[in-house]
Design a protein around this motif. Structure first.
Motif, PDB file in Angstrom:
ATOM      1  N   GLU A  25      19.575 -36.341  -4.622  1.00  0.00           N
ATOM      2  CA  GLU A  25      20.067 -37.600  -4.051  1.00  0.00           C
ATOM      3  C   GLU A  25      19.059 -38.692  -4.377  1.00  0.00           C
ATOM      4  O   GLU A  25      17.855 -38.513  -4.184  1.00  0.00           O
ATOM      5  CB  GLU A  25      20.219 -37.480  -2.539  1.00  0.00           C
ATOM      6  CG  GLU A  25      21.198 -36.395  -2.106  1.00  0.00           C
ATOM      7  CD  GLU A  25      21.037 -35.993  -0.650  1.00  0.00           C
ATOM      8  OE1 GLU A  25      21.903 -35.241  -0.158  1.00  0.00           O
ATOM      9  OE2 GLU A  25      20.047 -36.405  -0.012  1.00  0.00           O
ATOM     10  N   CYS A  66      24.635 -38.937  -5.326  1.00  0.00           N
ATOM     11  CA  CYS A  66      24.450 -37.505  -5.078  1.00  0.00           C
ATOM     12  C   CYS A  66      24.970 -36.731  -6.283  1.00  0.00           C
ATOM     13  O   CYS A  66      26.134 -36.911  -6.672  1.00  0.00           O
ATOM     14  CB  CYS A  66      25.210 -37.053  -3.829  1.00  0.00           C
ATOM     15  SG  CYS A  66      24.859 -38.005  -2.339  1.00  0.00           S
ATOM     16  N   HIS A 138      15.672 -37.180  -2.758  1.00  0.00           N
ATOM     17  CA  HIS A 138      15.714 -35.918  -2.019  1.00  0.00           C
ATOM     18  C   HIS A 138      16.209 -34.817  -2.939  1.00  0.00           C
ATOM     19  O   HIS A 138      17.259 -34.961  -3.573  1.00  0.00           O
ATOM     20  CB  HIS A 138      16.638 -36.038  -0.806  1.00  0.00           C
ATOM     21  CG  HIS A 138      16.363 -37.229   0.043  1.00  0.00           C
ATOM     22  ND1 HIS A 138      17.334 -37.872   0.780  1.00  0.00           N
ATOM     23  CD2 HIS A 138      15.219 -37.923   0.268  1.00  0.00           C
ATOM     24  CE1 HIS A 138      16.797 -38.899   1.422  1.00  0.00           C
ATOM     25  NE2 HIS A 138      15.516 -38.956   1.121  1.00  0.00           N
ATOM     26  N   HIS A 140      17.401 -30.940  -3.118  1.00  0.00           N
ATOM     27  CA  HIS A 140      17.866 -29.756  -2.396  1.00  0.00           C
ATOM     28  C   HIS A 140      17.777 -28.543  -3.323  1.00  0.00           C
ATOM     29  O   HIS A 140      18.227 -28.604  -4.469  1.00  0.00           O
ATOM     30  CB  HIS A 140      19.333 -29.913  -1.977  1.00  0.00           C
ATOM     31  CG  HIS A 140      19.577 -30.912  -0.904  1.00  0.00           C
ATOM     32  ND1 HIS A 140      19.778 -30.556   0.408  1.00  0.00           N
ATOM     33  CD2 HIS A 140      19.661 -32.273  -0.944  1.00  0.00           C
ATOM     34  CE1 HIS A 140      19.991 -31.641   1.135  1.00  0.00           C
ATOM     35  NE2 HIS A 140      19.914 -32.701   0.331  1.00  0.00           N
ATOM     36  N   CYS A 142      18.690 -24.321  -3.219  1.00  0.00           N
ATOM     37  CA  CYS A 142      19.395 -23.321  -2.420  1.00  0.00           C
ATOM     38  C   CYS A 142      18.437 -22.229  -1.934  1.00  0.00           C
ATOM     39  O   CYS A 142      17.806 -21.541  -2.737  1.00  0.00           O
ATOM     40  CB  CYS A 142      20.523 -22.692  -3.237  1.00  0.00           C
ATOM     41  SG  CYS A 142      21.501 -21.497  -2.300  1.00  0.00           S
ATOM     42  N   SER A 153       9.007 -23.619   3.375  1.00  0.00           N
ATOM     43  CA  SER A 153       8.488 -24.907   3.832  1.00  0.00           C
ATOM     44  C   SER A 153       6.989 -24.833   4.079  1.00  0.00           C
ATOM     45  O   SER A 153       6.225 -25.729   3.687  1.00  0.00           O
ATOM     46  CB  SER A 153       9.219 -25.345   5.108  1.00  0.00           C
ATOM     47  OG  SER A 153       8.642 -26.505   5.660  1.00  0.00           O
ATOM     48  N   SER A 232      18.507 -28.253   5.587  1.00  0.00           N
ATOM     49  CA  SER A 232      19.740 -29.017   5.717  1.00  0.00           C
ATOM     50  C   SER A 232      20.517 -28.537   6.930  1.00  0.00           C
ATOM     51  O   SER A 232      20.533 -27.348   7.249  1.00  0.00           O
ATOM     52  CB  SER A 232      20.593 -28.861   4.459  1.00  0.00           C
ATOM     53  OG  SER A 232      21.872 -29.458   4.638  1.00  0.00           O
ATOM     54  N   THR A 237      20.417 -25.023   2.069  1.00  0.00           N
ATOM     55  CA  THR A 237      19.345 -25.497   1.196  1.00  0.00           C
ATOM     56  C   THR A 237      18.112 -25.877   2.000  1.00  0.00           C
ATOM     57  O   THR A 237      18.172 -26.156   3.205  1.00  0.00           O
ATOM     58  CB  THR A 237      19.778 -26.741   0.392  1.00  0.00           C
ATOM     59  OG1 THR A 237      20.009 -27.838   1.290  1.00  0.00           O
ATOM     60  CG2 THR A 237      21.024 -26.473  -0.421  1.00  0.00           C
ATOM     61  N   GLU A 239      15.349 -28.960   1.747  1.00  0.00           N
ATOM     62  CA  GLU A 239      15.389 -30.316   1.190  1.00  0.00           C
ATOM     63  C   GLU A 239      13.982 -30.898   1.186  1.00  0.00           C
ATOM     64  O   GLU A 239      13.340 -31.006   2.230  1.00  0.00           O
ATOM     65  CB  GLU A 239      16.323 -31.188   2.033  1.00  0.00           C
ATOM     66  CG  GLU A 239      16.464 -32.612   1.551  1.00  0.00           C
ATOM     67  CD  GLU A 239      17.333 -33.455   2.477  1.00  0.00           C
ATOM     68  OE1 GLU A 239      17.534 -34.639   2.163  1.00  0.00           O
ATOM     69  OE2 GLU A 239      17.814 -32.933   3.511  1.00  0.00           O
ATOM     70  N   ARG A 241      11.847 -34.223   0.553  1.00  0.00           N
ATOM     71  CA  ARG A 241      12.216 -35.637   0.638  1.00  0.00           C
ATOM     72  C   ARG A 241      10.994 -36.547   0.744  1.00  0.00           C
ATOM     73  O   ARG A 241      11.080 -37.657   1.273  1.00  0.00           O
ATOM     74  CB  ARG A 241      13.163 -35.859   1.820  1.00  0.00           C
ATOM     75  CG  ARG A 241      12.879 -35.047   3.043  1.00  0.00           C
ATOM     76  CD  ARG A 241      13.956 -35.108   4.110  1.00  0.00           C
ATOM     77  NE  ARG A 241      14.167 -36.448   4.592  1.00  0.00           N
ATOM     78  CZ  ARG A 241      15.319 -37.101   4.495  1.00  0.00           C
ATOM     79  NH1 ARG A 241      16.368 -36.532   3.941  1.00  0.00           N
ATOM     80  NH2 ARG A 241      15.438 -38.320   4.967  1.00  0.00           N
TER      81      ARG A 241
END
Length: 385
Positions: A25, A66, A138, A140, A142, A153, A232, A237, A239, A241
């Motif tokens: 995005e 997107c 951003h 994403h 999967c 993360s 998300s 996903t 993400e 950002r």
């Protein structure tokens, strides 16, 4: 991983690259080509483009593109390029022009909040915070198992300053140099839910933390979880950002390639039982602020608890860290060469500052207009430097 299908579980177990699909995005500022100032045309631009998915943003001078789900970085390049061509054409039909820039060179006119119930609620709850205009990118990737995603993360956190330094593209606001490579980061950090994500023990810990933000009135809904890495709330996903919207298609593709490779590398490490380094949020916030301040020019921040690196060395270390994943996917040469080009020629922040010194704010806008569509005239089956 009980939430996965048998096929998904098998692919992740084998670290099958087909499991790591990507979506991107990008947010843009819409300007009046004659004046260079933001214009409130997002609704008409969105209505003018029927073939691409465009999203309205908090300000009426912003719009978001997107990509569809992409199975490869080659596909990401084609789709980002296609989306930029589409938004340029749609904006031209409404008398405006999109710029890939983290903050507008000039502020928007009064009354720029997009007139939707949710955005009105945000303005009522958060006041002047809602008046800011910031444009990010951003990515994403999967990761359909939420417990695995929060562990990913944790692994990504230490690389966030490097990704921000690489993509910084907002040094100028109100026609002057702010002294920051990413002024967007400074503006964005004012939101109560923004910044590096906490170090999570599990998906349940993640969900409890989000619920606490909502209970305390810090967010209206899960879409207002503005951490630099988040799960998300409607897609399988993770993400990432943290980035300003990059100046060019190739820089966005480079970012997507590095992020995807980081996710794959993290899953591999988790599968081998390697725990992420638990860098404290205060330390990480400071590192991200330094990355926002200095960008590619000498930032010092941790890539691990054991030491500190300037941004260029950290990016070289990042490339080395993800090289096995990039080689397996066939993306190493592109990523290496694109990164070398950015380090040699400068990212958006460097180019904006050069344009400002050469010809003032109008020259910056002209340069951003050029960079936004750089490479878009090329054959979209090719990734070009």
């Amino acid at each position: 991983m009980a939430s996965l299908s048998i096929d998904q579980r098998d692919r992740l177990h084998r670290n099958d690259l087909r499991a790591y699909t990507v979506g991107v995005e990008e947010e843009f500022v819409l300007i009046d080509p004659a004046t260079g100032r933001p214009c409130l045309t997002s609704t008409t631009v969105a209505e003018a483009e029927t073939d691409s998915e465009l999203q309205l943003e908090l300000s009426r001078c912003q719009i978001e593109t997107c990509t569809p789900v992409c199975a490869s970085i080659d596909a990401v390049h084609r789709e980002v390029r296609r989306a930029r061509v589409a938004i340029v054409d749609a904006a031209a039909r409404t008398g405006s022009r999109p710029l890939a820039v983290g903050v507008p060179i000039w502020g928007p006119p009064a009354g720029s909040i997009t007139d939707t119930p949710r955005y009105r609620r945000m303005a009522d709850r958060f006041g002047a915070l809602a008046d800011q205009v910031t444009c990010g990118c951003h990515v994403h990737v999967c990761v359909p198992d939420r417990d695995l995603a929060v562990q990913v993360s944790n692994h990504l956190r230490r690389w966030l300053p490097a990704l921000l330094a690489l993509t910084a593209n907002s040094p100028i606001a109100e026609g002057i140099d702010t002294g920051y490579a990413s002024w967007r980061r400074v503006m964005w950090a004012r939101w109560p839910s923004a910044g590096p994500p906490p170090f999570f023990r599990s998906a349940a810990h993640y969900d409890d933390t989000v619920a606490g933000l909502a209970e305390d009135g810090q967010i209206l809904d899960t879409a207002m979880v503005y951490w630099d890495v988040r799960l998300s709330d409607h897609l399988p996903t993770i993400e990432i950002r943290i980035s300003d919207v990059p100046a060019t298609v190739v820089e966005t593709t480079l970012l997507a390639s590095l992020v995807r490779a980081l996710v794959i590398t993290s899953v591999t490490a988790i599968g081998r039982g390697h725990l992420a380094v638990a860098i404290g949020r205060t330390h990480l916030r400071s590192a991200c602020r330094n990355a926002a301040r200095y960008g590619l020019s000498g930032t010092r921040f941790p890539t691990a608890m054991a030491g500190r690196r300037d941004s260029r060395r950290a990016l070289a270390q990042l490339l080395c860290h993800v090289r096995p994943a990039l080689e397996e996917s066939g993306d190493y040469e592109f990523t290496r060469d694109a990164l070398a080009t950015v380090l040699a020629s400068g990212n958006g922040a460097v180019r904006q500052r050069g344009a400002l010194l050469a010809g003032g704010p109008a020259n910056v806008i002209a340069e951003l207009s050029r960079l936004t569509v750089e490479g878009c005239e090329a054959d979209n089956s090719q990734r070009t430097r």
